[in-house]
Each structure stands twice: as C-alpha cells, then as structure tokens.
Scaffold this motif. Structure first.
Motif, PDB file in Angstrom:
ATOM      1  N   ARG A 192       0.851  -1.450  -0.177  1.00 47.41           N
ATOM      2  CA  ARG A 192      -0.153   0.135  -0.102  1.00 47.41           C
ATOM      3  C   ARG A 192       0.443   1.520  -0.238  1.00 47.41           C
ATOM      4  N   VAL A 193       2.177   0.761  -0.126  1.00 51.42           N
ATOM      5  CA  VAL A 193       2.995   2.360   0.796  1.00 51.42           C
ATOM      6  C   VAL A 193       3.726   3.007  -0.796  1.00 51.42           C
ATOM      7  N   GLU A 194       3.653   1.901  -1.751  1.00 47.49           N
ATOM      8  CA  GLU A 194       3.863   2.781  -3.299  1.00 47.49           C
ATOM      9  C   GLU A 194       2.515   3.809  -3.536  1.00 47.49           C
ATOM     10  N   SER A 195       1.764   3.824  -3.209  1.00 48.79           N
ATOM     11  CA  SER A 195       0.653   4.568  -3.709  1.00 48.79           C
ATOM     12  C   SER A 195      -0.058   5.592  -2.668  1.00 48.79           C
ATOM     13  N   PHE A 196       0.882   5.873  -1.279  1.00 43.68           N
ATOM     14  CA  PHE A 196       0.030   6.238  -0.630  1.00 43.68           C
ATOM     15  C   PHE A 196       1.073   7.825  -0.914  1.00 43.68           C
ATOM     16  N   CYS A 197       0.270   9.061  -0.980  1.00 39.69           N
ATOM     17  CA  CYS A 197       1.436  10.390  -1.526  1.00 39.69           C
ATOM     18  C   CYS A 197       1.673  11.077  -0.040  1.00 39.69           C
ATOM     19  N   ILE A 198       2.454  11.201   0.261  1.00 36.62           N
ATOM     20  CA  ILE A 198       2.620  12.289   1.315  1.00 36.62           C
ATOM     21  C   ILE A 198       3.411  13.650   1.509  1.00 36.62           C
ATOM     22  N   HIS A 199       3.192  14.548   1.564  1.00 39.76           N
ATOM     23  CA  HIS A 199       3.662  15.424   0.914  1.00 39.76           C
ATOM     24  C   HIS A 199       3.717  16.216   2.686  1.00 39.76           C
ATOM     25  N   VAL A 200       5.416  16.642   2.549  1.00 41.44           N
ATOM     26  CA  VAL A 200       6.148  17.384   3.543  1.00 41.44           C
ATOM     27  C   VAL A 200       6.267  18.975   3.986  1.00 41.44           C
ATOM     28  N   VAL A 201       5.142  19.602   4.709  1.00 39.34           N
ATOM     29  CA  VAL A 201       5.393  21.064   4.530  1.00 39.34           C
ATOM     30  C   VAL A 201       5.974  22.063   5.724  1.00 39.34           C
ATOM     31  N   PRO A 202       7.147  23.072   4.870  1.00 40.63           N
ATOM     32  CA  PRO A 202       7.689  23.171   5.630  1.00 40.63           C
ATOM     33  C   PRO A 202       7.041  23.920   6.023  1.00 40.63           C
ATOM     34  N   VAL A 203       7.194  24.907   7.612  1.00 39.70           N
ATOM     35  CA  VAL A 203       6.074  25.794   8.566  1.00 39.70           C
ATOM     36  C   VAL A 203       7.268  26.661   9.180  1.00 39.70           C
ATOM     37  N   THR A 204       7.008  27.987   8.335  1.00 40.28           N
ATOM     38  CA  THR A 204       8.437  28.425   9.129  1.00 40.28           C
ATOM     39  C   THR A 204       6.755  29.973  10.508  1.00 40.28           C
ATOM     40  N   ALA A 205       6.196  29.533  11.194  1.00 32.48           N
ATOM     41  CA  ALA A 205       5.730  29.974  12.342  1.00 32.48           C
ATOM     42  C   ALA A 205       6.639  29.607  13.137  1.00 32.48           C
ATOM     43  N   GLY A 206       6.323  30.287  14.323  1.00 28.22           N
ATOM     44  CA  GLY A 206       7.707  30.177  15.425  1.00 28.22           C
ATOM     45  C   GLY A 206       8.883  30.855  15.172  1.00 28.22           C
ATOM     46  N   GLN A 207       9.538  29.456  15.041  1.00 23.38           N
ATOM     47  CA  GLN A 207      11.084  29.821  15.468  1.00 23.38           C
ATOM     48  C   GLN A 207      11.339  28.965  14.048  1.00 23.38           C
ATOM     49  N   GLY A 208      10.491  28.415  13.177  1.00 28.02           N
ATOM     50  CA  GLY A 208      10.898  28.973  12.083  1.00 28.02           C
ATOM     51  C   GLY A 208      11.616  27.564  11.646  1.00 28.02           C
ATOM     52  N   ILE A 209      11.700  27.388  10.090  1.00 28.38           N
ATOM     53  CA  ILE A 209      11.720  26.159   9.891  1.00 28.38           C
ATOM     54  C   ILE A 209      13.474  25.480   9.719  1.00 28.38           C
ATOM     55  N   ILE A 210      13.851  24.575  10.640  1.00 32.23           N
ATOM     56  CA  ILE A 210      15.102  23.665  10.557  1.00 32.23           C
ATOM     57  C   ILE A 210      15.439  22.694   9.310  1.00 32.23           C
ATOM     58  N   SER A 211      16.697  23.966   8.907  1.00 36.19           N
ATOM     59  CA  SER A 211      17.331  22.818   8.158  1.00 36.19           C
ATOM     60  C   SER A 211      17.203  21.211   8.171  1.00 36.19           C
ATOM     61  N   ASP A 212      17.082  20.839   6.817  1.00 38.21           N
ATOM     62  CA  ASP A 212      16.598  19.779   6.723  1.00 38.21           C
ATOM     63  C   ASP A 212      15.996  18.890   6.928  1.00 38.21           C
ATOM     64  N   PHE A 213      15.067  19.676   8.502  1.00 35.71           N
ATOM     65  CA  PHE A 213      14.391  18.878   8.481  1.00 35.71           C
ATOM     66  C   PHE A 213      13.023  17.366   7.372  1.00 35.71           C
ATOM     67  N   CYS A 214      12.668  18.922   7.074  1.00 41.05           N
ATOM     68  CA  CYS A 214      11.549  18.277   5.933  1.00 41.05           C
ATOM     69  C   CYS A 214      11.830  17.204   4.745  1.00 41.05           C
ATOM     70  N   GLU A 215      13.513  17.852   4.182  1.00 43.04           N
ATOM     71  CA  GLU A 215      14.290  16.277   3.685  1.00 43.04           C
ATOM     72  C   GLU A 215      13.686  15.525   3.874  1.00 43.04           C
ATOM     73  N   THR A 216      14.511  15.409   5.558  1.00 43.40           N
ATOM     74  CA  THR A 216      14.830  14.345   6.513  1.00 43.40           C
ATOM     75  C   THR A 216      13.461  12.963   6.819  1.00 43.40           C
ATOM     76  N   VAL A 217      12.562  13.863   7.187  1.00 47.17           N
ATOM     77  CA  VAL A 217      11.713  13.392   6.961  1.00 47.17           C
ATOM     78  C   VAL A 217      10.815  12.624   5.691  1.00 47.17           C
ATOM     79  N   ALA A 218      11.105  13.747   4.577  1.00 51.76           N
ATOM     80  CA  ALA A 218      10.241  12.934   3.570  1.00 51.76           C
ATOM     81  C   ALA A 218      11.529  11.912   3.146  1.00 51.76           C
ATOM     82  N   ALA A 219      13.066  12.171   2.867  1.00 53.26           N
ATOM     83  CA  ALA A 219      13.832  11.090   3.176  1.00 53.26           C
ATOM     84  C   ALA A 219      13.594   9.448   3.889  1.00 53.26           C
TER      85      ALA A 219
END
Ligand code: 2YC
Length: 277
Positions: free
Chosen positions: A49-76
């Motif tokens: 089931r996983v291959e056809s399940f599409c997940i968008h990891v969305v960066p969030v700039t609120a508060g202390q903002g983006i952590i470099s590599d966070f979204c890219e690491t979650v997607a990886a």
C-alpha cells in the motif's frame, strides 16, 4: 518538547540503510516492521500500500521557523519506507493548499508545538509524540522477545512516556513510572488506571533506585545522562526515544545491541503507518 537541531538530523538520510540493519539485528524487524508491530498491521499488506500513498511534507515558518534538513529528512525516511513522499515547494498555507490541489493522501508538518501527519482522505491525525512512544515500546517488546509479564521502568511521564506506558500495558507488561516531577507520574498513573493492568502501576520516586531495580527501561525524558553509567548493568535493555539521549557514550558502549535510540526515524515510521489505518 525538545526542538531538534540540524546537527541532530543532518546525517539521518545517509545512514538509513545502516540503521535499518542495526534495528534488524537488535529486534529482528526493520523500521517498517517495528512500526507495523506497533500498530498491529501485516507488513506484507502494508508494503503493497505504501507505494501509492502520497505524502507531502510541508515546511512551517511559524514560531522559531524552519529547521534546515528537517522536512527533507522526514521525506527521506518516508521514501526509505516505500512511500511516495516529497517536500512541498511551498511552506505554510500555500503548501497545505497545494497538497489538497495535488490530491495528496496525507500531509506531514511541524510547528514549535506539534509534529503531525494528517490523512486528507479520512481526516485522521497522527501525532509524533504518541507514535514515538508507541513504536519505541513495540521495539522494546521485540528486543525482549515478548515483554508480557515483565516489569518495565518508564522514565519520563510526558506525552511520549504516556504513549509508551499505554502500549506496554496493552502488551501485558507491568509498568513502573518515574518522573523528576512526582505529580506528573501520579497524574499518568491515574489516567492509565482505566486500562487493563493499569491498576497495578507502581510509581518509583527515586530514579537511581528505580534504574538499579529494573532490567527493561523506556527512557522518555528530555534530559541527557538520565541513566548514569554506573547503574547500567549487563542485562539491561533500553528503548530511548528521549532527545537528547539520556545515556552517555560510555553507557552506549556498555549496552551495545541492548539499546535503541533515534531522534526522528522510528517516530516518523509510526506516524506514517498510523496514517494508513
Ligand atoms: O522545518 C520546519 O518546518 C520546522 N517548523 C520544524 C519544527 C520542528 C519542531 N519540533 C521538533 O524539533 C521535534 C519534533 C520532531 C518532535 C518533537 N520535537
């Protein structure tokens, strides 16, 4: 909730294969297998089931903002598990809208307070703290080759410790709670008393005494060096979702294959599998 630093996560993507092999050696299961065990799902069916399940990891700039590599690491991590995952080109509101417009199955995003997965079809929410506690408890069950009727010391009675304690109870373990703030342990015991086995929960007030007495430990505190080296014994088995790791480098050398810890991977795997339910 400990805010990750880029230095905590920058080498995760390149070490996924190695860490997966290490988990296999320690528990007999992979990232995907441990997450399936945590949620009672059949791994073979999930793999289809996983291959056809599409997940968008969305960066969030609120508060202390983006952590470099966070979204890219979650997607990886999600892609390593076999999911069709990508980091959105747009952050915040625009990224959420884009996920809906592109008919994504789910979104994963984190502000300073919560890291969640959202299933856009069935409107379910996967919370990182809950998933992390659940998956590390499942990993401990696998390392112990069945935690039923074993006593497990849960250090840290916050959201991760709570999910872990609840999962351990459902696996038939005898849960012992310990927290530096005693009322937190008492409150958690109260909340868990409604579950089977919850009325047998014990609270240990002295951490060092507690650590000396139990062979299975789930370390879910946001503190370093929670478990002093001199209290680590040869038969101890520890699952440690707490960030930073509550065990020193020397302690890790003593424990070797009897310690499971990571800062993002297993929690993300648990969130993703729970979104498939
Ligand atoms: O890059 C981004 O989108 C940031 N808004 C991400 C912030 C994550 C903050 N939370 C943490 O660092 C961790 C979570 C991974 C789980 C608990 N704390």
């Amino acid at each position: 909730m400990t805010r990750l630093k880029t230095s905590d996560i920058s080498n995760i993507s390149s070490r996924l294969v190695t860490c997966n092999q290490e988990l296999l050696a320690k528990t007999g299961r992979t990232f995907l297998g441990i997450a399936c065990h945590a949620y009672g799902k059949d791994e073979i069916q999930i793999r289809h089931r996983v291959e056809s399940f599409c997940i968008h990891v969305v960066p969030v700039t609120a508060g202390q903002g983006i952590i470099s590599d966070f979204c890219e690491t979650v997607a990886a991590i999600l892609r390593f598990l076999g999911f069709n995952a990508l980091v959105s080109d747009l952050p915040d509101t625009s990224g959420v809208a884009l996920a809906f417009e592109n008919k994504a199955d789910a979104i994963m995003m984190a502000d300073d307070h919560r890291f969640v997965g959202l299933n856009l079809n069935i409107r379910s929410v996967a919370d990182n703290s809950e998933a992390t506690g659940r998956v590390f408890a499942a990993a401990l069950d696998l390392m112990a080759k069945g935690i039923e009727n074993c006593e497990v010391l849960v250090l840290g009675c916050g959201p991760v410790g709570e999910a872990a304690a609840q999962t351990l109870l459902s696996s038939g373990a005898r849960v012992v709670l310990c927290d530096i703030h005693l009322p937190a342990a008492r409150l958690l015991k109260e909340r868990l008393s409604v579950y089977p086995g919850g009325n047998k929960i014990v609270i240990e007030e002295d951490l060092n005494m507690a650590v000396s007495n139990y062979g299975y430990v789930l370390e879910a505190t946001p503190a370093a060096n929670t478990i002093p080296d001199e209290l680590i014994s040869d038969h101890m088995v520890i699952a440690a979702p707490g960030v930073p790791l509550g065990i020193s480098k020397k302690g890790c050398q003593i424990l070797k294959d009897r310690l499971i810890h990571d800062k993002l991977e297993l929690g993300v795997a648990g969130m993703a599998i729970s979104l498939l339910l």
